[in-house]
Design a protein around this motif. Structure first.
Motif, PDB file in Angstrom:
ATOM      1  N   TYR A  29       0.862  -1.183   0.000  1.00  0.00           N
ATOM      2  CA  TYR A  29       0.000   0.000   0.000  1.00  0.00           C
ATOM      3  C   TYR A  29       0.901   1.236   0.000  1.00  0.00           C
ATOM      4  O   TYR A  29       2.089   1.158   0.346  1.00  0.00           O
ATOM      5  N   ASP A  30       0.334   2.353  -0.405  1.00  0.00           N
ATOM      6  CA  ASP A  30       1.073   3.616  -0.499  1.00  0.00           C
ATOM      7  C   ASP A  30       0.714   4.474   0.715  1.00  0.00           C
ATOM      8  O   ASP A  30      -0.463   4.788   0.930  1.00  0.00           O
ATOM      9  N   VAL A  31       1.708   4.873   1.513  1.00  0.00           N
ATOM     10  CA  VAL A  31       1.428   5.638   2.729  1.00  0.00           C
ATOM     11  C   VAL A  31       0.874   7.028   2.423  1.00  0.00           C
ATOM     12  O   VAL A  31       0.357   7.705   3.320  1.00  0.00           O
ATOM     13  N   THR A  32       0.993   7.480   1.161  1.00  0.00           N
ATOM     14  CA  THR A  32       0.441   8.786   0.787  1.00  0.00           C
ATOM     15  C   THR A  32      -0.938   8.659   0.135  1.00  0.00           C
ATOM     16  O   THR A  32      -1.492   9.644  -0.326  1.00  0.00           O
ATOM     17  N   ASP A  33      -1.468   7.444   0.092  1.00  0.00           N
ATOM     18  CA  ASP A  33      -2.773   7.198  -0.535  1.00  0.00           C
ATOM     19  C   ASP A  33      -3.603   6.312   0.395  1.00  0.00           C
ATOM     20  O   ASP A  33      -3.451   5.096   0.412  1.00  0.00           O
ATOM     21  N   ARG A  34      -4.455   6.935   1.181  1.00  0.00           N
ATOM     22  CA  ARG A  34      -5.202   6.185   2.197  1.00  0.00           C
ATOM     23  C   ARG A  34      -6.114   5.126   1.578  1.00  0.00           C
ATOM     24  O   ARG A  34      -6.350   4.076   2.180  1.00  0.00           O
ATOM     25  N   SER A  35      -6.622   5.391   0.392  1.00  0.00           N
ATOM     26  CA  SER A  35      -7.518   4.414  -0.237  1.00  0.00           C
ATOM     27  C   SER A  35      -6.798   3.094  -0.505  1.00  0.00           C
ATOM     28  O   SER A  35      -7.408   2.017  -0.442  1.00  0.00           O
ATOM     29  N   GLY A  53       2.035   3.654  12.813  1.00  0.00           N
ATOM     30  CA  GLY A  53       1.260   2.909  13.796  1.00  0.00           C
ATOM     31  C   GLY A  53       0.036   2.246  13.191  1.00  0.00           C
ATOM     32  O   GLY A  53      -0.296   1.109  13.537  1.00  0.00           O
ATOM     33  N   GLU A  54      -0.648   2.968  12.289  1.00  0.00           N
ATOM     34  CA  GLU A  54      -1.823   2.381  11.633  1.00  0.00           C
ATOM     35  C   GLU A  54      -1.433   1.170  10.789  1.00  0.00           C
ATOM     36  O   GLU A  54      -2.084   0.121  10.824  1.00  0.00           O
ATOM     37  N   GLY A  55      -0.373   1.348   9.984  1.00  0.00           N
ATOM     38  CA  GLY A  55       0.061   0.261   9.113  1.00  0.00           C
ATOM     39  C   GLY A  55       0.485  -0.957   9.902  1.00  0.00           C
ATOM     40  O   GLY A  55       0.080  -2.094   9.599  1.00  0.00           O
ATOM     41  N   ARG A  56       1.293  -0.720  10.939  1.00  0.00           N
ATOM     42  CA  ARG A  56       1.774  -1.836  11.740  1.00  0.00           C
ATOM     43  C   ARG A  56       0.625  -2.489  12.511  1.00  0.00           C
ATOM     44  O   ARG A  56       0.585  -3.711  12.676  1.00  0.00           O
ATOM     45  N   CYS A  62       3.804  -4.263   3.016  1.00  0.00           N
ATOM     46  CA  CYS A  62       4.844  -3.290   2.683  1.00  0.00           C
ATOM     47  C   CYS A  62       4.219  -1.922   2.405  1.00  0.00           C
ATOM     48  O   CYS A  62       3.391  -1.780   1.497  1.00  0.00           O
ATOM     49  N   GLY A  63       4.572  -0.920   3.214  1.00  0.00           N
ATOM     50  CA  GLY A  63       4.157   0.452   2.955  1.00  0.00           C
ATOM     51  C   GLY A  63       5.195   1.137   2.078  1.00  0.00           C
ATOM     52  O   GLY A  63       6.388   1.098   2.366  1.00  0.00           O
ATOM     53  N   THR A  64       4.757   1.769   1.003  1.00  0.00           N
ATOM     54  CA  THR A  64       5.670   2.387   0.036  1.00  0.00           C
ATOM     55  C   THR A  64       5.624   3.914   0.118  1.00  0.00           C
ATOM     56  O   THR A  64       4.763   4.493   0.774  1.00  0.00           O
ATOM     57  N   ARG A  65       6.578   4.535  -0.593  1.00  0.00           N
ATOM     58  CA  ARG A  65       6.674   5.992  -0.746  1.00  0.00           C
ATOM     59  C   ARG A  65       6.813   6.734   0.585  1.00  0.00           C
ATOM     60  O   ARG A  65       6.202   7.778   0.790  1.00  0.00           O
ATOM     61  N   TRP A 107      -2.523  -2.722  11.574  1.00  0.00           N
ATOM     62  CA  TRP A 107      -3.301  -3.550  10.654  1.00  0.00           C
ATOM     63  C   TRP A 107      -2.593  -4.878  10.422  1.00  0.00           C
ATOM     64  O   TRP A 107      -3.211  -5.949  10.461  1.00  0.00           O
ATOM     65  N   ALA A 108      -1.283  -4.805  10.185  1.00  0.00           N
ATOM     66  CA  ALA A 108      -0.511  -6.029   9.951  1.00  0.00           C
ATOM     67  C   ALA A 108      -0.516  -6.934  11.177  1.00  0.00           C
ATOM     68  O   ALA A 108      -0.667  -8.157  11.061  1.00  0.00           O
ATOM     69  N   ASP A 109      -0.379  -6.342  12.356  1.00  0.00           N
ATOM     70  CA  ASP A 109      -0.371  -7.130  13.591  1.00  0.00           C
ATOM     71  C   ASP A 109      -1.682  -7.877  13.794  1.00  0.00           C
ATOM     72  O   ASP A 109      -1.699  -9.018  14.269  1.00  0.00           O
ATOM     73  N   ARG A 110      -2.793  -7.229  13.438  1.00  0.00           N
ATOM     74  CA  ARG A 110      -4.096  -7.881  13.608  1.00  0.00           C
ATOM     75  C   ARG A 110      -4.210  -9.143  12.754  1.00  0.00           C
ATOM     76  O   ARG A 110      -4.971 -10.059  13.079  1.00  0.00           O
ATOM     77  N   HIS A 111      -3.457  -9.153  11.651  1.00  0.00           N
ATOM     78  CA  HIS A 111      -3.492 -10.318  10.765  1.00  0.00           C
ATOM     79  C   HIS A 111      -2.239 -11.179  10.915  1.00  0.00           C
ATOM     80  O   HIS A 111      -1.991 -12.064  10.093  1.00  0.00           O
ATOM     81  N   HIS A 112      -1.439 -10.870  11.952  1.00  0.00           N
ATOM     82  CA  HIS A 112      -0.241 -11.658  12.270  1.00  0.00           C
ATOM     83  C   HIS A 112       0.746 -11.673  11.108  1.00  0.00           C
ATOM     84  O   HIS A 112       1.312 -12.721  10.763  1.00  0.00           O
ATOM     85  N   LEU A 113       0.958 -10.507  10.512  1.00  0.00           N
ATOM     86  CA  LEU A 113       1.846 -10.383   9.357  1.00  0.00           C
ATOM     87  C   LEU A 113       2.973  -9.395   9.642  1.00  0.00           C
ATOM     88  O   LEU A 113       2.763  -8.395  10.329  1.00  0.00           O
ATOM     89  N   PRO A 114       4.175  -9.637   9.103  1.00  0.00           N
ATOM     90  CA  PRO A 114       5.261  -8.658   9.222  1.00  0.00           C
ATOM     91  C   PRO A 114       4.910  -7.382   8.456  1.00  0.00           C
ATOM     92  O   PRO A 114       4.202  -7.433   7.437  1.00  0.00           O
ATOM     93  N   HIS A 115       5.415  -6.247   8.915  1.00  0.00           N
ATOM     94  CA  HIS A 115       5.141  -4.954   8.286  1.00  0.00           C
ATOM     95  C   HIS A 115       6.465  -4.221   8.110  1.00  0.00           C
ATOM     96  O   HIS A 115       7.242  -4.079   9.051  1.00  0.00           O
ATOM     97  N   VAL A 116       6.729  -3.754   6.871  1.00  0.00           N
ATOM     98  CA  VAL A 116       7.969  -3.042   6.579  1.00  0.00           C
ATOM     99  C   VAL A 116       7.648  -1.778   5.787  1.00  0.00           C
ATOM    100  O   VAL A 116       6.879  -1.827   4.819  1.00  0.00           O
ATOM    101  N   LEU A 117       8.212  -0.648   6.202  1.00  0.00           N
ATOM    102  CA  LEU A 117       8.072   0.602   5.459  1.00  0.00           C
ATOM    103  C   LEU A 117       9.243   0.753   4.502  1.00  0.00           C
ATOM    104  O   LEU A 117      10.390   0.490   4.856  1.00  0.00           O
ATOM    105  N   THR A 118       8.955   1.199   3.267  1.00  0.00           N
ATOM    106  CA  THR A 118       9.986   1.247   2.232  1.00  0.00           C
ATOM    107  C   THR A 118       9.931   2.539   1.426  1.00  0.00           C
ATOM    108  O   THR A 118       8.920   3.249   1.405  1.00  0.00           O
TER     109      THR A 118
END
Length: 284
Positions: free
Chosen positions: A94-100, A148-151, A130-133, A153-164
């Motif tokens: 997902y794109d951190v600058t595009d909430r949709s 915090g929002e991205g992480r 993976c959060g982009t941009r 969401w990932a935590d709720r689904h037991h998935l790793p989260h990385v910002l890039t």
């Protein structure tokens, strides 16, 4: 998108990675940044599926990684659905600058569950969010999704989260390394659960003449219609996909070891994408 380094190794492992996410979130940019160590600023939407491969070192282990970079357009959902099977890893972006694009992650997980036949978050494949941009505010006026929002969401689904950031290269190696390690762990676990496997000494099998013929046509035919064996005037979407599935069963590099199979599969995928795009344009 082809960044093979030509390495051949008798004990090389193979994994298949599928990218998912809304159009324009930077899936292709991430893969190019990782494989080719460069940033492509110009946005060129993926049509259908883009295929590429590279060989990497994962914690001292040689791994051949095959990327299936998907279009996020709803027009290609049917195309995407054919590629979920036999994947070891999913890059969910997902794109951190595009909430949709962040809100759409729920829909992407639903599509993933549907195609994998899963009713829970026990995917059976490695998934990394993976959060982009993260380097830019973008045209939308700045960051719209916090870390915090991205992480969360990932935590709720037991998935790793990385910002890039594909532009700066930050987080890219971490995202792919995390994905590859998890994919290899799952693959090794599945292999270990199968008993009675032979460890060597088998004779190489003769290549099927039909496979040789398909590889030659896909790599030498002058146009996309001939590659798939279709009539230019009467072809339909169903015929394109039917021909694709038949040829993919012959030349897919994960199953076909004949010389030229990988190039033939790339040519097949590109031809199918081109013909589907042509049909879409002529019916609008």
């Amino acid at each position: 998108m082809d960044s093979r380094n030509g390495s051949k190794h008798s004990s090389i492992s193979r994994i298949r990675i599928l990218s998912l996410g809304n159009p324009g979130v930077g899936k292709s940019c991430l893969i190019k940044r990782y494989c080719e160590k460069r940033f492509v600023n110009k946005y060129v939407p993926t049509v259908g599926i883009d295929y590429g491969s590279t060989t990497v070192d994962v914690d001292g282990r040689k791994v051949s990684v095959h990327f299936f970079d998907t279009s996020g357009s709803p027009l290609f959902e049917e195309v995407r659905s054919e590629f979920y099977r036999d994947m070891q890893g999913i890059l969910l972006t997902y794109d951190v600058t595009d909430r949709s694009s962040f809100i759409a992650l729920d829909a992407w997980l639903s599509e993933l569950r549907h195609n994998l036949g899963s009713t829970s978050d026990d995917w059976g494949v490695a998934v990394v969010v993976c959060g982009t941009r993260t380097d830019t505010g973008g045209s939308g006026g700045g960051r719209q999704v916090s870390e915090g929002e991205g992480r969360g969401w990932a935590d709720r689904h037991h998935l790793p989260h990385v910002l890039t950031s594909a532009a700066l290269g930050t987080g890219v190696n971490q995202a792919f390394h995390t994905l590859f390690v998890k994919a290899l762990q799952l693959k090794d676990g599945m292999r270990g659960s199968v008993s009675g496997g032979s460890t060597g000494g088998s004779e190489p099998r003769e290549v099927d003449p039909e496979v040789v013929q398909a590889i030659h046509r896909l790599t030498h035919a002058p146009n996309d219609h001939d590659k798939l064996g279709l009539n230019r005037r009467t072809m339909s979407k169903d015929e394109i996909n039917k021909s694709y599935r038949r040829l993919a069963a012959l030349v897919h590099p994960d199953k076909c070891k004949a010389p030229g199979a990988e190039d033939a599969f790339k040519a097949l995928t590109q031809a199918r994408n081109n013909l589907l795009k042509l049909l879409t344009e002529t019916t609008v």
